[in-house]
Scaffold this active site. Sequence first.
Site, PDB file in Angstrom:
ATOM      1  N   GLY A  35      -0.124  -6.098   5.679  1.00 15.91           N
ATOM      2  CA  GLY A  35       0.380  -4.824   5.186  1.00 15.91           C
ATOM      3  C   GLY A  35       1.300  -4.156   6.178  1.00 15.91           C
ATOM      4  NE  ARG A  36      -2.298  -0.500   8.012  1.00 17.74           N
ATOM      5  CZ  ARG A  36      -3.528  -0.150   8.402  1.00 17.74           C
ATOM      6  NH1 ARG A  36      -3.747   1.076   8.851  1.00 17.74           N
ATOM      7  NH2 ARG A  36      -4.520  -1.005   8.323  1.00 17.74           N
ATOM      8  CG  HIS A  86     -19.666  -4.458  -8.134  1.00 22.73           C
ATOM      9  ND1 HIS A  86     -20.139  -4.221  -6.870  1.00 22.73           N
ATOM     10  CD2 HIS A  86     -20.741  -4.889  -8.844  1.00 22.73           C
ATOM     11  CE1 HIS A  86     -21.439  -4.482  -6.816  1.00 22.73           C
ATOM     12  NE2 HIS A  86     -21.826  -4.884  -8.006  1.00 22.73           N
ATOM     13  CG  ASP A  87     -19.132  -1.868 -14.757  1.00 26.33           C
ATOM     14  OD1 ASP A  87     -20.308  -1.854 -15.190  1.00 26.33           O
ATOM     15  OD2 ASP A  87     -18.355  -0.910 -14.902  1.00 26.33           O
ATOM     16  CG  ASP A 105      -1.972  -1.178   1.051  1.00 29.40           C
ATOM     17  OD1 ASP A 105      -2.415  -1.436  -0.083  1.00 29.40           O
ATOM     18  OD2 ASP A 105      -2.307  -1.819   2.064  1.00 29.40           O
ATOM     19  CE  LYS A 140      -4.121  -6.144  -0.305  1.00 30.07           C
ATOM     20  NZ  LYS A 140      -4.854  -5.002  -0.869  1.00 30.07           N
ATOM     21  CG  ASP A 198      -7.368  -6.182  -3.212  1.00 31.32           C
ATOM     22  OD1 ASP A 198      -8.513  -6.536  -3.511  1.00 31.32           O
ATOM     23  OD2 ASP A 198      -7.079  -5.663  -2.108  1.00 31.32           O
ATOM     24  N   PRO A 245     -21.631  -7.631 -16.504  1.00 30.31           N
ATOM     25  CG  PRO A 245     -22.995  -9.542 -16.295  1.00 30.31           C
ATOM     26  CD  PRO A 245     -23.043  -8.042 -16.269  1.00 30.31           C
ATOM     27  CG  ASN A 246     -19.526  -6.976 -22.717  1.00 31.53           C
ATOM     28  OD1 ASN A 246     -18.989  -7.956 -23.227  1.00 31.53           O
ATOM     29  ND2 ASN A 246     -19.354  -5.747 -23.173  1.00 31.53           N
ATOM     30  CB  THR A 291     -13.198  -6.785   6.958  1.00 38.85           C
ATOM     31  OG1 THR A 291     -12.207  -6.112   6.192  1.00 38.85           O
ATOM     32  CG2 THR A 291     -13.109  -8.267   6.696  1.00 38.85           C
TER      33      THR A 291
END
Length: 240
Positions: A215-216, A65-66, A11, A34, A61, A68-69, A124
């Site tokens: 990560g951190r 989200h859109d 990150d 990642k 990562d 399908p095509n 989360t």
Amino acid sequence: MSENRPIIALDFATQSEVAQFLVGFPKDEALFVKIGMELFYQTGPEIVTWLKSLGHDVFLDLKLHDIPNTVCQAMKGIAKLGVSITNVHAAGGVEMMQAAKAGLEAGTPIGKQVPKLIAVTQLTSTSEAAMHRDQLIEVPLIESVKHYASKTAEAGLAGVVCSALEVEAIKSVTPANFFCLTPGIRPKSATIGDQKRVVTPAKAKAIGSDYIVVGRPITQADNPYKSYLEIQAEWQTIKD
Ligand code: C5P
């Protein structure tokens, strides 16, 4: 199935910050890293090709989200980068997840491994109250997570990103080879930061996580390589 290496969440905002961070690691140590939105959208796809050229495996990562095509076409591009794992939001639906998988298969160059595709169930950062309020989902959060996980398996995906605390519930409703990749990991000595429900690497292994993302505790450590090795040792305490 379980990966020995903790996946390091890079990150950072720039390639030079990543390069600076990697100076602390032996050159021949093949890492699993990642790349999330923060780095990808500020550097572009070249960051992936560069890390691959250094011998590292990449989990991209981007949580697509859109329709399908659109997701299918985007995944064709991602497949060309040679990443090992990438992901979508399960909320996009079974048809979208299937289209994502088809895009990865179509875009992977001949002779190369098709990236593993996983899904995010409920983030989360989403509390049960926020899920009821914002998404109008009335069941308990864990039921929503289980539902999305079983839809992810139905779509033929390899696994989900989830809290280690959800692994047992998810494994109870998905096939044996379905995997759980879990962030929110903190070694005993680390500060918790903004992660609320955290577990140690050893506990994650005991619960059944297949991959951990850290990560951190590594990126902000005084000695990142030392911290990486300690976390890896803790992650490997219980043998498969
Ligand atoms: O620094 P820390 O170990 O908390 O980083 C965890 C990484 O995992 C971050 O890149 C964060 O965006 C990501 N992540 C998460 N929870 C999820 C999905 C991804 O913490 N549900």
